[in-house]
Design an enzyme around this catalytic site. Sequence first.
Site, PDB file in Angstrom:
ATOM      1  N   ASP A  52       0.836  -1.201   0.000  1.00 25.52           N
ATOM      2  CA  ASP A  52       0.000   0.000   0.000  1.00 25.52           C
ATOM      3  C   ASP A  52       0.873   1.253   0.000  1.00 25.52           C
ATOM      4  O   ASP A  52       0.363   2.374  -0.043  1.00 25.52           O
ATOM      5  CB  ASP A  52      -1.012  -0.016   1.156  1.00 25.52           C
ATOM      6  CG  ASP A  52      -0.361  -0.152   2.511  1.00 25.52           C
ATOM      7  OD1 ASP A  52       0.878  -0.206   2.585  1.00 25.52           O
ATOM      8  OD2 ASP A  52      -1.109  -0.195   3.514  1.00 25.52           O
ATOM      9  N   SER A  53       2.204   1.063   0.007  1.00 23.51           N
ATOM     10  CA  SER A  53       3.128   2.173  -0.231  1.00 23.51           C
ATOM     11  C   SER A  53       2.908   2.741  -1.632  1.00 23.51           C
ATOM     12  O   SER A  53       3.425   3.811  -1.958  1.00 23.51           O
ATOM     13  CB  SER A  53       4.583   1.720  -0.061  1.00 23.51           C
ATOM     14  OG  SER A  53       4.835   0.547  -0.815  1.00 23.51           O
ATOM     15  N   ASP A  91      -1.007  -6.100  -0.496  1.00 26.75           N
ATOM     16  CA  ASP A  91      -1.399  -5.539   0.802  1.00 26.75           C
ATOM     17  C   ASP A  91      -2.904  -5.381   0.869  1.00 26.75           C
ATOM     18  O   ASP A  91      -3.529  -4.905  -0.095  1.00 26.75           O
ATOM     19  CB  ASP A  91      -0.777  -4.138   0.972  1.00 26.75           C
ATOM     20  CG  ASP A  91       0.407  -4.129   1.918  1.00 26.75           C
ATOM     21  OD1 ASP A  91       0.555  -5.069   2.721  1.00 26.75           O
ATOM     22  OD2 ASP A  91       1.197  -3.169   1.841  1.00 26.75           O
ATOM     23  N   LYS A 121      -1.080  -9.385   2.541  1.00 20.65           N
ATOM     24  CA  LYS A 121      -0.348  -8.924   3.735  1.00 20.65           C
ATOM     25  C   LYS A 121      -1.256  -8.013   4.551  1.00 20.65           C
ATOM     26  O   LYS A 121      -1.989  -7.198   3.979  1.00 20.65           O
ATOM     27  CB  LYS A 121       0.948  -8.207   3.355  1.00 20.65           C
ATOM     28  CG  LYS A 121       1.733  -7.717   4.592  1.00 20.65           C
ATOM     29  CD  LYS A 121       3.161  -7.323   4.255  1.00 20.65           C
ATOM     30  CE  LYS A 121       3.303  -5.966   3.635  1.00 20.65           C
ATOM     31  NZ  LYS A 121       2.785  -4.856   4.468  1.00 20.65           N
ATOM     32  N   GLU A 123      -1.472  -5.686   8.390  1.00 23.66           N
ATOM     33  CA  GLU A 123      -0.747  -5.108   9.520  1.00 23.66           C
ATOM     34  C   GLU A 123      -1.472  -5.382  10.836  1.00 23.66           C
ATOM     35  O   GLU A 123      -2.692  -5.233  10.903  1.00 23.66           O
ATOM     36  CB  GLU A 123      -0.600  -3.588   9.327  1.00 23.66           C
ATOM     37  CG  GLU A 123       0.226  -3.222   8.116  1.00 23.66           C
ATOM     38  CD  GLU A 123       0.407  -1.716   7.947  1.00 23.66           C
ATOM     39  OE1 GLU A 123       0.024  -0.948   8.852  1.00 23.66           O
ATOM     40  OE2 GLU A 123       0.930  -1.315   6.897  1.00 23.66           O
ATOM     41  N   GLU A 190       9.151  -4.578  10.399  1.00 24.19           N
ATOM     42  CA  GLU A 190       9.619  -3.275   9.899  1.00 24.19           C
ATOM     43  C   GLU A 190      10.163  -2.416  11.030  1.00 24.19           C
ATOM     44  O   GLU A 190       9.506  -2.183  12.046  1.00 24.19           O
ATOM     45  CB  GLU A 190       8.453  -2.554   9.192  1.00 24.19           C
ATOM     46  CG  GLU A 190       8.867  -1.195   8.643  1.00 24.19           C
ATOM     47  CD  GLU A 190       7.905  -0.618   7.613  1.00 24.19           C
ATOM     48  OE1 GLU A 190       6.914  -1.283   7.248  1.00 24.19           O
ATOM     49  OE2 GLU A 190       8.170   0.519   7.168  1.00 24.19           O
TER      50      GLU A 190
HETATM   51  O1  KIV Z   1       3.617  -1.156   1.666  1.00 18.53           O
HETATM   52  C1  KIV Z   1       4.809  -1.509   1.675  1.00 18.53           C
HETATM   53  O2  KIV Z   1       5.590  -1.222   0.763  1.00 18.53           O
HETATM   54  C2  KIV Z   1       5.283  -2.282   2.827  1.00 18.53           C
HETATM   55  C3  KIV Z   1       6.753  -2.538   2.928  1.00 18.53           C
HETATM   56  C4  KIV Z   1       7.468  -1.315   3.349  1.00 18.53           C
HETATM   57  C5  KIV Z   1       7.044  -3.694   3.801  1.00 18.53           C
HETATM   58  O3  KIV Z   1       4.497  -2.665   3.648  1.00 18.53           O
END
Ligand code: KIV
Length: 272
Positions: A52-53, A91, A121, A123, A190
């Site tokens: 989600d970056s 994510d 993924k 969190e 992280e």
């Molecule tokens: O969203 C992302 O890119 C991440 C990484 C920094 C692990 O969660």
Amino acid sequence: MGYLTTDKKKVTAKTLLEMKASGEKITQMTAYDFTTAGIIDAAGIDSILVGDSASNVMAGNQDTTPITIDQMIYHARSVVRACQRCLVVCDMPFGSYQVSREDGIRNAIRIIKETGAGALKMEGGKEIADTVRGIVAAGIPVIGHLGLTPQSIHKFGGYGLRAKDDAEAEKLIEDALALDAAGVSAITLEKVPAALATKVTSMVKAATIGIGAGYGTDGQVLVYADALGMTQGFKPKFLRHFANVNKCMTEGVQEYIKCVKEVSFPSESESY
Ligand code: KIV
């Protein structure tokens, strides 16, 4: 759609556990689009994270909270189309699993159906363990994410090192064990002290993938724009630039401008 077309074996969530067992380090990098993902997959990466970056890297937002399920599906589907070998992890964005267990499971199934990603993924620790269990029971591999969890940025107020004191470290261990018991295939760690990441790695069945967590994890992940030197002015201690794509692109664009201005491009041979 990510089917095996080379002689190399397709990487799955199960492969991550096999790599942990054999001691081979797992390599993961983010990507959010077809062209970049194709280059990273062909270079031999084990896994691409459609993080989600994308909210920061692709859309220029300040944090990851605004990105939507539809936008994550668009990015992940583009990446899956490009990948022959690597495991594509998508994510689950902020808001897609925090409301209720049922809502989380429904959104997870939708993301997998519409993207073809091989894992999701999420969190959080104990508080999401029940939802993780439900998603894994639906047949979807899950990767947990502990330590610096950017979707909770407003709660923590910054991107500093996490789990610095004993109480926080103990909580992180408890969260890792809860995720492990819920059946995650891997846990992203992280920005936590290297010694803690190494300890967690030895305590869980799941593979650990670190970013700013030292070399004792089972693998490493970096945001591709950071790792390849595209982003300017972002150089935390954990980051190494493995290329200078910013310089390479700038020079290429400047050369193009020069050639168009002086009418040396297109040439006779580049014309019909
Ligand atoms: O969203 C992302 O890119 C991440 C990484 C920094 C692990 O969660």
